[in-house]
Design an enzyme around this catalytic site. Structure first.
Site, PDB file in Angstrom:
ATOM      1  N   GLU A   1      18.644  42.107  37.800  1.00  0.00           N
ATOM      2  CA  GLU A   1      18.914  41.501  39.106  1.00  0.00           C
ATOM      3  C   GLU A   1      18.536  42.510  40.192  1.00  0.00           C
ATOM      4  O   GLU A   1      18.435  43.713  39.917  1.00  0.00           O
ATOM      5  CB  GLU A   1      20.412  41.170  39.238  1.00  0.00           C
ATOM      6  CG  GLU A   1      20.956  40.276  38.146  1.00  0.00           C
ATOM      7  CD  GLU A   1      20.297  38.905  38.087  1.00  0.00           C
ATOM      8  OE1 GLU A   1      20.177  38.243  39.134  1.00  0.00           O
ATOM      9  OE2 GLU A   1      19.890  38.491  36.990  1.00  0.00           O
TER      10      GLU A   1
ATOM     11  N   LYS B   1      13.831  33.910  52.343  1.00  0.00           N
ATOM     12  CA  LYS B   1      14.735  34.537  53.302  1.00  0.00           C
ATOM     13  C   LYS B   1      13.943  35.301  54.359  1.00  0.00           C
ATOM     14  O   LYS B   1      14.189  35.193  55.546  1.00  0.00           O
ATOM     15  CB  LYS B   1      15.650  35.494  52.535  1.00  0.00           C
ATOM     16  CG  LYS B   1      16.819  35.997  53.325  1.00  0.00           C
ATOM     17  CD  LYS B   1      17.701  36.832  52.426  1.00  0.00           C
ATOM     18  CE  LYS B   1      18.897  37.322  53.197  1.00  0.00           C
ATOM     19  NZ  LYS B   1      19.753  38.158  52.369  1.00  0.00           N
TER      20      LYS B   1
ATOM     21  N   LYS C   1      27.612  34.051  31.859  1.00  0.00           N
ATOM     22  CA  LYS C   1      26.931  33.163  30.902  1.00  0.00           C
ATOM     23  C   LYS C   1      27.879  32.666  29.819  1.00  0.00           C
ATOM     24  O   LYS C   1      27.810  31.497  29.434  1.00  0.00           O
ATOM     25  CB  LYS C   1      25.726  33.894  30.303  1.00  0.00           C
ATOM     26  CG  LYS C   1      24.631  34.134  31.344  1.00  0.00           C
ATOM     27  CD  LYS C   1      23.602  35.138  30.877  1.00  0.00           C
ATOM     28  CE  LYS C   1      22.482  35.316  31.886  1.00  0.00           C
ATOM     29  NZ  LYS C   1      21.645  36.488  31.616  1.00  0.00           N
TER      30      LYS C   1
ATOM     31  N   GLU D   1      19.746  24.860  32.598  1.00  0.00           N
ATOM     32  CA  GLU D   1      19.330  25.454  31.318  1.00  0.00           C
ATOM     33  C   GLU D   1      18.921  26.925  31.498  1.00  0.00           C
ATOM     34  O   GLU D   1      19.239  27.770  30.669  1.00  0.00           O
ATOM     35  CB  GLU D   1      18.147  24.646  30.750  1.00  0.00           C
ATOM     36  CG  GLU D   1      17.635  25.125  29.412  1.00  0.00           C
ATOM     37  CD  GLU D   1      18.646  24.983  28.276  1.00  0.00           C
ATOM     38  OE1 GLU D   1      19.051  23.852  27.986  1.00  0.00           O
ATOM     39  OE2 GLU D   1      19.023  26.009  27.682  1.00  0.00           O
TER      40      GLU D   1
ATOM     41  N   ASP E   1      27.072  39.763  34.291  1.00  0.00           N
ATOM     42  CA  ASP E   1      26.071  38.708  34.092  1.00  0.00           C
ATOM     43  C   ASP E   1      26.334  38.006  32.748  1.00  0.00           C
ATOM     44  O   ASP E   1      26.340  36.768  32.675  1.00  0.00           O
ATOM     45  CB  ASP E   1      24.665  39.334  34.119  1.00  0.00           C
ATOM     46  CG  ASP E   1      23.576  38.305  33.922  1.00  0.00           C
ATOM     47  OD1 ASP E   1      23.304  37.542  34.868  1.00  0.00           O
ATOM     48  OD2 ASP E   1      23.000  38.250  32.817  1.00  0.00           O
TER      49      ASP E   1
ATOM     50  N   VAL F   1      11.222  34.627  39.463  1.00  0.00           N
ATOM     51  CA  VAL F   1      11.280  33.329  38.779  1.00  0.00           C
ATOM     52  C   VAL F   1      10.585  32.228  39.596  1.00  0.00           C
ATOM     53  O   VAL F   1       9.825  31.422  39.051  1.00  0.00           O
ATOM     54  CB  VAL F   1      12.744  32.939  38.460  1.00  0.00           C
ATOM     55  CG1 VAL F   1      12.785  31.624  37.702  1.00  0.00           C
ATOM     56  CG2 VAL F   1      13.441  34.034  37.656  1.00  0.00           C
TER      57      VAL F   1
ATOM     58  N   ILE G   1      15.440  30.452  25.858  1.00  0.00           N
ATOM     59  CA  ILE G   1      16.091  29.893  24.653  1.00  0.00           C
ATOM     60  C   ILE G   1      16.811  28.602  25.031  1.00  0.00           C
ATOM     61  O   ILE G   1      17.683  28.617  25.900  1.00  0.00           O
ATOM     62  CB  ILE G   1      17.129  30.871  24.053  1.00  0.00           C
ATOM     63  CG1 ILE G   1      16.500  32.221  23.749  1.00  0.00           C
ATOM     64  CG2 ILE G   1      17.771  30.277  22.796  1.00  0.00           C
ATOM     65  CD1 ILE G   1      17.500  33.266  23.244  1.00  0.00           C
TER      66      ILE G   1
HETATM   67  P1  NDP Z   1      14.245  37.837  43.001  1.00  0.00           P
HETATM   68  O1  NDP Z   1      15.105  38.862  43.628  1.00  0.00           O
HETATM   69  O2  NDP Z   1      12.929  38.255  42.453  1.00  0.00           O
HETATM   70  O3  NDP Z   1      13.964  36.632  44.047  1.00  0.00           O
HETATM   71  C1  NDP Z   1      14.990  36.066  44.767  1.00  0.00           C
HETATM   72  C2  NDP Z   1      14.410  35.096  45.765  1.00  0.00           C
HETATM   73  O4  NDP Z   1      15.503  34.482  46.445  1.00  0.00           O
HETATM   74  C3  NDP Z   1      13.545  35.749  46.845  1.00  0.00           C
HETATM   75  O5  NDP Z   1      12.391  34.987  47.056  1.00  0.00           O
HETATM   76  C4  NDP Z   1      14.416  35.727  48.092  1.00  0.00           C
HETATM   77  O6  NDP Z   1      13.724  35.562  49.299  1.00  0.00           O
HETATM   78  C5  NDP Z   1      15.224  34.474  47.834  1.00  0.00           C
HETATM   79  N1  NDP Z   1      16.484  34.488  48.569  1.00  0.00           N
HETATM   80  C6  NDP Z   1      17.523  35.351  48.450  1.00  0.00           C
HETATM   81  N2  NDP Z   1      18.504  35.029  49.292  1.00  0.00           N
HETATM   82  C7  NDP Z   1      18.097  33.926  49.952  1.00  0.00           C
HETATM   83  C8  NDP Z   1      18.647  33.126  50.959  1.00  0.00           C
HETATM   84  N3  NDP Z   1      19.861  33.383  51.455  1.00  0.00           N
HETATM   85  N4  NDP Z   1      17.939  32.061  51.405  1.00  0.00           N
HETATM   86  C9  NDP Z   1      16.706  31.792  50.902  1.00  0.00           C
HETATM   87  N5  NDP Z   1      16.124  32.527  49.946  1.00  0.00           N
HETATM   88  C10 NDP Z   1      16.806  33.566  49.487  1.00  0.00           C
HETATM   89  O7  NDP Z   1      15.126  37.152  41.875  1.00  0.00           O
HETATM   90  P2  NDP Z   1      14.644  36.467  40.527  1.00  0.00           P
HETATM   91  O8  NDP Z   1      13.494  35.596  40.798  1.00  0.00           O
HETATM   92  O9  NDP Z   1      14.566  37.480  39.464  1.00  0.00           O
HETATM   93  O10 NDP Z   1      15.921  35.562  40.169  1.00  0.00           O
HETATM   94  C11 NDP Z   1      16.175  34.383  40.899  1.00  0.00           C
HETATM   95  C12 NDP Z   1      17.456  33.741  40.359  1.00  0.00           C
HETATM   96  O11 NDP Z   1      17.270  33.413  38.990  1.00  0.00           O
HETATM   97  C13 NDP Z   1      18.661  34.673  40.431  1.00  0.00           C
HETATM   98  O12 NDP Z   1      19.796  33.926  40.706  1.00  0.00           O
HETATM   99  C14 NDP Z   1      18.728  35.249  39.005  1.00  0.00           C
HETATM  100  O13 NDP Z   1      20.029  35.612  38.641  1.00  0.00           O
HETATM  101  C15 NDP Z   1      18.240  34.074  38.193  1.00  0.00           C
HETATM  102  N6  NDP Z   1      17.622  34.416  36.927  1.00  0.00           N
HETATM  103  C16 NDP Z   1      16.689  35.415  36.866  1.00  0.00           C
HETATM  104  C17 NDP Z   1      16.076  35.721  35.676  1.00  0.00           C
HETATM  105  C18 NDP Z   1      15.065  36.806  35.566  1.00  0.00           C
HETATM  106  O14 NDP Z   1      14.655  37.109  34.453  1.00  0.00           O
HETATM  107  N7  NDP Z   1      14.623  37.408  36.671  1.00  0.00           N
HETATM  108  C19 NDP Z   1      16.402  34.994  34.453  1.00  0.00           C
HETATM  109  C20 NDP Z   1      17.372  33.927  34.623  1.00  0.00           C
HETATM  110  C21 NDP Z   1      17.950  33.667  35.830  1.00  0.00           C
HETATM  111  P3  NDP Z   1      12.706  36.663  49.863  1.00  0.00           P
HETATM  112  O15 NDP Z   1      11.528  36.565  48.955  1.00  0.00           O
HETATM  113  O16 NDP Z   1      12.416  36.232  51.249  1.00  0.00           O
HETATM  114  O17 NDP Z   1      13.419  37.976  49.762  1.00  0.00           O
HETATM  115  N1  HSE Z   2      19.281  39.833  34.806  1.00  0.00           N
HETATM  116  C1  HSE Z   2      19.347  38.867  33.753  1.00  0.00           C
HETATM  117  C2  HSE Z   2      19.218  39.553  32.426  1.00  0.00           C
HETATM  118  C3  HSE Z   2      18.277  37.842  33.926  1.00  0.00           C
HETATM  119  O1  HSE Z   2      18.852  40.736  32.385  1.00  0.00           O
HETATM  120  O2  HSE Z   2      19.499  38.925  31.402  1.00  0.00           O
HETATM  121  C4  HSE Z   2      18.404  36.682  32.963  1.00  0.00           C
HETATM  122  O3  HSE Z   2      19.527  35.919  33.255  1.00  0.00           O
END
Ligand code: NDP
Ligand code: HSE
Length: 393
Positions: free
Chosen positions: A185, A41, A200, A124, A196, A11, A131
C-alpha cells in the site's frame, strides 16, 4: 456499456490496460465496455493511459451525475471513498471495489445499502487479488457449512518473509522491492502490521458466518519487528515463518486472529514471493487449497474485470449478507509461541518453556498458552517479535 473508475494508480491503470488490450475479444463476446471517465485526486500528475482519449477528472460529481451504471473503486482513500460509494449506490450505481479498507470497515453498511438500492456490490479483488475466493465462498454458503478458513492474505508480508528467508536480504531492502512491484500500500503500515490481512479475514469470515465481526476484536500481530535472527532461529528448528490469518467457527464461537506462524514444510510454508494461499474446510469436503498472485497490477485488475463481466451479463450474485448470526469471539489460539525480546516481564516469566540468549536477545519458546494471555504478558515490552508455533493446520 459505459463505466467509471475511481483511482488510476497501480490497479486502476491495470484495469484500463486489460480493457484496452482485450477490447476486440471482449466486443466479440458482446462486452462493449467504454470507460466514461476516471476520477483521480491530483490533476497535475502525468498519466499514461493506453487510450489517449480518456477523460480524467477530480470532480466526483461528474461521475455521480453521469449515465454510468457501474463504478470501479480502486482508490487508496478510506473515508472519502466510503462517502462517495454511499452516494453512488443511492444513485443506483453498482460498485466494484478492490479497496479492502473500505469493504472491511463498512461491510455491513455497504451490503445493506446495496440491497436497499437494488445494486450490485462486488469485491472479489479485495481479498487475495487474482485468486477467486469471494465468489466461490458466496456460492458455498447457500449449501455448505464452511467452518474454517486459513490464509496467507498479504502479498507484501509474504514477499518480505520468503525473500528474507531464501535470499537472506534485509527487511528494508525487500520492503522496498515489494513497493516497487506494486504489492505494498502507499503507506505499508497496514501490510507489515497485519491490518491488511486482518481486513481480509474479516471480510471472508463475515461472509462465511453471516455474522458481524468487529475489526478491533481480531487479535492482530504483524511482521514489522522481525529480524534476521528470528528467521535463523526458526530455520534451526526446521521451520519457515509466514503471516497467517485464520478463523474457525466451533461450538458457537469464532476464533479469529492474524499472526506470524512457524510452519514446517507445508502448503503455506511453500508459498513464496507475493503469492497468497488459502485453505478452506467445509462440510461437503474435508478441505481444499488455493494458491496464486495475491497482489499486483494486472493480477488485481483481473479479478475486477471478472466482477465487471458478471454484472454486465447479469450473472453477479446479489448481496445476501445481513450479519444476523450472533457468535462470541474468542482469541484462544491455544498453542506454543516463539518470542524475541530484549527484556522479560514477570508475567512473561511464568509462560516460558525455553529461553536462549543470543546477541543480547531472549529467544523464547513458551509453554502451551492462549494468545490473549500472551498478549497481556508482553503488553509493556517494546520491540517484541511474536510467532505461533504450528504443528498442524
Ligand atoms: P495506488 O496508490 O497506486 O493508486 C491509488 C489511486 O487512488 C491513485 O490514482 C489516487 O489518485 C487515487 N485516489 C486516492 N485518494 C483519492 C481520492 N480521495 N479521490 C480520488 N482518487 C483518489 O493504489 P493501488 O492501485 O495499488 O490500490 C488501489 C486500491 O486497490 C487500494 O484500495 C488497495 O488497497 C487495493 N488493492 C491493491 C492491490 C495491489 O496489489 N496494489 C491489490 C488488491 C487491492 P492520484 O493518482 O491522483 O494520486
Ligand atoms: N498490499 C496488499 C498486499 C495488496 O500486499 O497483499 C493486495 O491486497
Amino acid at each position: 456499456m459505459k463505466i467509471a473508475i475511481m483511482g488510476f494508480g497501480t490497479v486502476g491503470s491495470g484495469v484500463e490496460e486489460i480493457l484496452y488490450k482485450k477490447r476486440k475479444s471482449l466486443l466479440k463476446n458482446n462486452f462493449d465496455i467504454e470507460i466514461d471517465r476516471i476520477l483521480i485526486k491530483d490533476k497535475s500528475k502525468k498519466r499514461s493511459p493506453l487510450n489517449k482519449n480518456l477523460i480524467f477528472t477530480d470532480n466526483f460529481k461528474e461521475i455521480l451525475n453521469s449515465e454510468v451504471d457501474t463504478v470501479i473503486d480502486v482508490t487508496s482513500s478510506l473515508e472519502e471513498t466510503y462517502e462517495r460509494i454511499l452516494s453512488l449506490m443511492k444513485a443506483g450505481k453498482n460498485i466494484i471495489s478492490a479497496n479492502k479498507a473500505v469493504v472491511s470497515k463498512y461491510f455491513e453498511e455497504l451490503n445493506e445499502l446495496a440491497r436497499a438500492n437494488n445494486v450490485y456490490f462486488s469485491y472479489e479483488a479485495s481479498v487475495a487479488a487474482a485468486i477467486p475466493i469471494i465468489h466461490p465462498m458466496m456460492e458455498e454458503v447457500f449449501f455448505n457449512d464452511i467452518n474454517k478458513i486459513c490464509g496467507i492474505l498479504n502479498g507484501t508480508s509474504n514477499y518480505i518473509l520468503s525473500m528474507m528467508e531464501k535470499e537472506g536480504l534485509s527487511y528494508d531492502v525487500v520492503l522496498k522491492k515489494a513497493q516497487d512491484l506494486g504489492y505494498a500500500e502507499a503507506d505499508p503500515t497496514a501490510d507489515v502490521g497485519g491490518f491488511d490481512a486482518m481486513r481480509k479475514i474479516r471480510i471472508l469470515s463475515s461472509l462465511l458466518y453471516n455474522a458481524k465481526i468487529k475489526e478491533e476484536d481480531i487479535l492482530t500481530f504483524g511482521i514489522s519487528t522481525i529480524q534476521k535472527s528470528d528467521l535463523d532461529y526458526a530455520k534451526k528448528m526446521g521451520y519457515s515463518i509466514r503471516l497467517l490469518a485464520k478463523s474457525k467457527l466451533d461450538g458457537g464461537k469464532i476464533d479469529i486472529s492474524v499472526i506470524p506462524t512457524f510452519l514446517k514444510d507445508n502448503f503455506f510454508a511453500k508459498t513464496f514471493k507475493g503469492s497468497n494461499a488459502i485453505k478452506v474446510w467445509g462440510e461437503n469436503f474435508s478441505s481444499y487449497e488455493l494458491k496464486g498472485p495475491g497482489a499486483g497490477k494486472l493480477e488485481t485488475a483481473d479479478a475486477i474485470i471478472r466482477d465487471l463481466l458478471r454484472i454486465l451479463s447479469a450473472r453477479e450474485i446479489k448481496t445476501f449478507y445481513d450479519g444476523t448470526n450472533s457468535y462470541d469471539l474468542e482469541n484462544n489460539c491455544l498453542g506454543k509461541y516463539y518470542l524475541r525480546t530484549s527484556k522479560i516481564s514477570s508475567k512473561l516469566e511464568d509462560l516460558i518453556d525455553q529461553d536462549e540468549i543470543l546477541a543480547g536477545d531472549h529467544h523464547i519458546i513458551t509453554k502451551k498458552t492462549s494468545l490473549d494471555k500472551l498478549e497481556a504478558a508482553i503488553l509493556d515490552l517494546n520491540e517484541v517479535f511474536i510467532a505461533k508455533i504450528e504443528e498442524e493446520i
